[in-house]
Design a protein around this motif. Structure first.
Motif, short mmCIF file in Angstrom:
data_model
loop_
_atom_site.label_atom_id
_atom_site.label_comp_id
_atom_site.label_asym_id
_atom_site.label_seq_id
_atom_site.Cartn_x
_atom_site.Cartn_y
_atom_site.Cartn_z
N UNK A 86 0.84 -1.22 0.11
CA UNK A 86 0.13 -0.22 -0.09
C UNK A 86 0.98 1.24 -0.04
N UNK A 87 0.61 2.23 -1.00
CA UNK A 87 1.38 3.35 -1.08
C UNK A 87 0.72 4.55 -0.46
N UNK A 88 -0.25 4.47 -0.30
CA UNK A 88 -0.97 5.74 0.63
C UNK A 88 -1.42 6.55 -0.48
N UNK A 89 -2.23 7.68 0.09
CA UNK A 89 -2.75 8.46 -0.86
C UNK A 89 -2.50 9.95 -0.10
N UNK A 90 -1.30 10.58 -0.18
CA UNK A 90 -0.96 11.84 0.44
C UNK A 90 -1.84 12.98 -0.26
N UNK A 91 -2.21 13.99 0.60
CA UNK A 91 -2.98 14.98 -0.28
C UNK A 91 -2.41 16.21 0.69
N UNK A 92 -1.75 17.23 0.17
CA UNK A 92 -1.20 18.27 0.96
C UNK A 92 -2.11 19.40 0.74
N UNK A 93 -3.44 19.43 1.16
CA UNK A 93 -4.44 20.36 0.70
C UNK A 93 -4.92 20.75 2.42
N UNK A 94 -4.92 22.21 2.72
CA UNK A 94 -5.51 22.40 4.04
C UNK A 94 -7.11 22.43 4.06
N UNK A 95 -7.49 22.24 5.38
CA UNK A 95 -8.87 22.11 5.24
C UNK A 95 -9.84 23.55 5.08
N UNK A 96 -9.75 23.89 3.99
CA UNK A 96 -10.50 25.23 3.46
C UNK A 96 -11.94 25.07 3.44
N UNK A 97 -12.40 25.82 4.31
CA UNK A 97 -13.88 25.97 4.53
C UNK A 97 -14.67 25.27 5.68
N UNK A 98 -13.70 24.25 6.00
CA UNK A 98 -14.24 23.43 6.83
C UNK A 98 -14.72 24.17 8.47
N UNK A 99 -14.07 25.15 8.70
CA UNK A 99 -14.43 25.95 9.78
C UNK A 99 -15.62 26.59 9.63
N UNK A 100 -15.80 27.18 8.49
CA UNK A 100 -17.12 27.90 7.97
C UNK A 100 -18.19 27.03 8.17
N UNK A 101 -18.17 25.73 7.70
CA UNK A 101 -19.17 24.82 7.63
C UNK A 101 -19.51 24.38 9.07
N UNK A 102 -18.70 23.89 9.56
CA UNK A 102 -19.02 23.21 11.23
C UNK A 102 -18.98 24.25 12.28
N UNK A 103 -18.48 25.27 12.07
CA UNK A 103 -18.63 26.40 13.14
C UNK A 103 -19.75 27.47 12.78
N UNK A 104 -20.03 27.63 11.71
CA UNK A 104 -21.10 28.68 11.35
C UNK A 104 -22.15 28.04 10.72
N UNK A 105 -22.03 27.51 9.63
CA UNK A 105 -23.47 26.90 8.64
C UNK A 105 -24.09 25.88 9.61
N UNK A 106 -23.23 25.15 10.24
CA UNK A 106 -24.00 23.90 10.90
C UNK A 106 -24.68 24.35 11.88
N UNK A 107 -24.21 25.05 13.00
CA UNK A 107 -24.77 25.61 14.07
C UNK A 107 -26.25 26.32 13.62
N UNK A 108 -26.02 27.26 12.52
CA UNK A 108 -27.02 28.14 12.18
C UNK A 108 -28.05 27.30 11.63
#
Lengths: 238, 438
Positions: free
Chosen positions: B400-422
């Motif tokens: 198994x060689x894995x699946x590296x992903x060098x991407x920051x969690x863009x937009x996740x904070x807005x979704x989970x801390x803002x949109x979800x509670x609203x």
């Protein structure tokens, strides 16, 4: 005819009901009279199957009823409860009719709308049960009880919380249901209310039956023939 | 159907469920954002590991989904029980139970309706991790559905256990607060079993393998053990059965106690029988719970019972290595393998100078060999040696060689801390307007 024989209930060393026996006749309004703490609610809960009795039988035409048969014949409406407090009166009535099945009166179905009209519940239909006043809640509960299909309704303190006018109106409604064939067994601690609405009485004191019968029959047993005041008869017998 | 609808309305009307929903967003958000950030950094984000190949070995299952879904484990342990207790105790507290009990429906059907609705409610709560999956996909992340499905299944099973426990405690006790204390006591009790297992090993270690924590950990690594699933289901049915027994207010307490004892004995017997069930499935893409396929084929050819005697104390890290890297995989291929741990102490620190401490003895058909290696390769080498089997050649392609992903969690904070509670608050207010929520 339903016959209750030697019903006994103990809470530890305290005997709440001691060999209680009486009969319930079809289509009558039977009043269970007794002071606070006499065992009225305990008796109803045992008959309703929500409290286990320590002894005794419930039989019909001489044959003891199974648990399932008893459930099919008797519905117990408790006092001082606020079932499904977040739900509206309309929903509670619909749920009762849907869950327990529809009650038939003279070949027609008794609907939640009919019961709401009989108990003047229309203005309350969209109010959550938890927000109702004591009297309003009592009427909503009676609506639930009247919708259930069992031929015998045990109602614990059906007039508690109602004003004089409402008491009379509810009493008329209960009588009308009795006339249409449903047996009413009402636990009432206000003796005057009981005298107004009931055909016969079971007098309960300290967990024992002190008398059973019509006012005339009870007066005779109390050695007060012709006495029309149920309070005096009750005091003489207890 | 009427009862299911009623239970659903009661769930929607309960504040505790809305609080669970509200909390799920931020809980999942914290875990997901942290996991994706770490995954990205290990994959070379901001030049942290460029050219070092650290990310190559990364599996989204272990790197992202296990930590993200661990929020569900937290919610299942500390929030879901209160939703369950509220739904079960509410009827008793309000007096509705006295009315509903007069319907001839069996008590088990009644409690099952509550459990089904609670499970559906939990399913809605897991929309939060589902959003994390959508976000991960939008980042270009790799998904391997079988392993993800295993994680979801494991958490649903864990929720089922929590619901059954909450239903049982709420039915047995008179008051919701007592039920809550009892439920949390059981949860803490399972942690104590895990602790004792880590110190003493033996039977405790075997029992600890069936606690919710251990169960969820295995599912989070893509492993489905049939014995674990069956034990969990037995416990769920036992919990619901206990709730049904104690829900019947019209039955004498002595009879209810006797029925509870009988149910307990039956459940214990079923659970014991289930522990002998051996099938298991490794659904992880990395085959992290299995030896390489060629080795598994070679091991299956060994018919003689294998006995392993490891002189390692329960708290010795080498024992954990041996167990997780090799023996757990070995048991899946060779169910008849007998493993015996020998130690005089629990930590092993003062046994290091003992003559045989650290030794791992392998015995197969009268032949014995000793090794001190705790890696999968070392264990396999020892087994092949005494079995006289030629080790299969290493298959480079199957690694198994894995699946590296060098991407920051863009937009996740807005979704989970803002949109979800609203969205949760807005939905709750909307439904309150429609059917008065208390």
């Amino acid at each position: 005819m339903l016959h209750v024989a030697n019903l006994t209930k103990r809470y530890g060393h305290l005997t709440a009901l001691s060999e209680v026996s009486f009969s319930i006749r079809p289509g009558e309004v039977l009043g269970l009279i007794g002071p606070n703490g006499s065992g009225k609610t305990t008796l109803f809960e045992c008959l309703g199957g929500v409290l286990p009795a320590d002894g005794g039988t419930i039989s019909e035409d001489g044959r003891a009823l199974t648990e399932r048969e008893r459930r099919a014949r008797v519905f117990y409406l408790p006092d001082a409860i606020a079932p499904w407090p977040a739900q509206t009166v309309r929903w509670a009535l619909d749920f009762t009719a849907g869950f327990f099945g529809v009650r038939h009166v003279s070949d027609t179905c008794l609907t939640p709308t009919d019961v709401a009209a009989q108990l003047a519940l229309e203005p309350l239909l969209d109010s959550p049960i938890g927000t109702l006043s004591k009297g309003q809640r009592k009427r909503a509960l009676l609506g639930i009880g009247l919708l259930t299909p069992q031929p015998i309704l045990l109602a614990d303190e059906p007039f508690d919380g109602l004003d004089l006018r409402q008491t009379r109106e509810v009493a008329q409604t209960l009588r009308a249901h009795a006339v249409s064939g449903r047996t009413m067994f009402l636990s009432i601690h206000q003796i005057n209310d009981a005298a107004r609405v009931c055909d016969r009485f079971v007098l309960l004191s300290s967990g024992r039956v002190c008398g059973e019968g019509t006012l005339d029959e009870l007066s005779a047993v109390a050695h007060k023939p012709g006495e029309r005041n149920l309070e005096d008869v009750f005091l003489a017998l207890t | 159907m009427w009862l299911l609808r009623k239970e659903w309305r009661e769930l929607v009307a309960s504040r505790s469920w809305w609080i669970l929903l509200l909390a799920m967003g931020p809980l999942v958000g914290v875990s997901f954002i942290s996991a994706v950030r770490t995954y990205a950094e290990a994959s070379g984000l901001n030049g942290t590991a460029v050219g070092q190949g650290v990310g190559e070995a990364f599996s989204p299952l272990v790197g992202v989904w296990a930590p993200t879904f661990s929020a569900c484990e937290l919610a299942a342990a500390f929030l879901l029980p209160f939703v369950g207790i509220r739904l079960v105790s509410g009827d008793r507290q309000s007096g509705a139970l006295k009315i509903e009990l007069q319907h001839p429906m069996p008590a088990f059907a009644r409690i099952s309706a509550k459990a089904l609705v609670l499970l559906a409610g939990w399913g809605i709560a897991t929309t939060a991790p589902a959003l994390a999956i959508v976000l991960w996909k939008s980042y270009g992340g790799h998904l391997y559905p079988p392993e993800l499905a295993t994680v979801v299944f494991g958490h649903m099973l864990n929720a089922g256990l929590t619901i059954a426990l909450a239903a049982a405690t709420a039915s047995v006790t008179e008051h919701p607060s007592t039920a809550a204390i009892l439920t949390l006591s059981v949860t803490v009790g399972t942690w104590i079993i895990n602790f004792i297992a880590a110190v003493h090993g033996g039977v405790w270690e075997r029992a600890a393998g069936y606690t919710p924590t251990a169960m969820v950990a295995e599912f989070q690594h893509g492993l489905i053990r049939l014995d674990v699933v069956l034990v969990a289901l037995a416990l769920v049915f036992a919990g619901l059965g206990l709730a049904a027994i104690w829900m019947r207010l019209g039955v004498r307490v002595r009879r209810r106690v006797n029925e509870s004892i009988a149910l307990g004995a039956l459940t214990a017997a079923v659970m014991f029988a289930c522990t002998f069930v051996t099938p298991s499935w490794d659904t992880s893409e990395s085959r992290g719970n299995s030896f390489p396929e060629a080795d598994e084929e070679a091991l299956k050819e060994i018919r003689t019972p294998l006995r392993i005697e490891a002189h390692l104390a329960p708290e010795d890290p080498r024992r954990a290595d041996l167990e997780h890297r090799a023996l757990s995989k070995l048991r899946r291929v060779m169910p008849r393998v007998q493993v015996h741990y020998m130690s005089a102490t629990s930590i092993g620190l003062f046994e290091q100078t003992a003559p045989h401490y650290g030794e791992i003895w392998y015995e197969l058909g009268g032949r014995k060999t000793m090794s001190r290696v705790t890696t999968a390769e070392g264990v396999l080498e020892a087994i092949y040696e005494i079995a006289g089997v030629k080790p299969p050649p290493e298959d480079e392609e199957s690694i198994f060689r894995g699946h590296p992903l060098a991407v920051p969690p863009t937009g996740a904070a807005t979704v989970f801390y803002g949109i979800w509670p609203a969205v949760i608050v807005a939905t709750a207010l909307f439904l309150r307007g429609r059917a008065s929520i208390r």
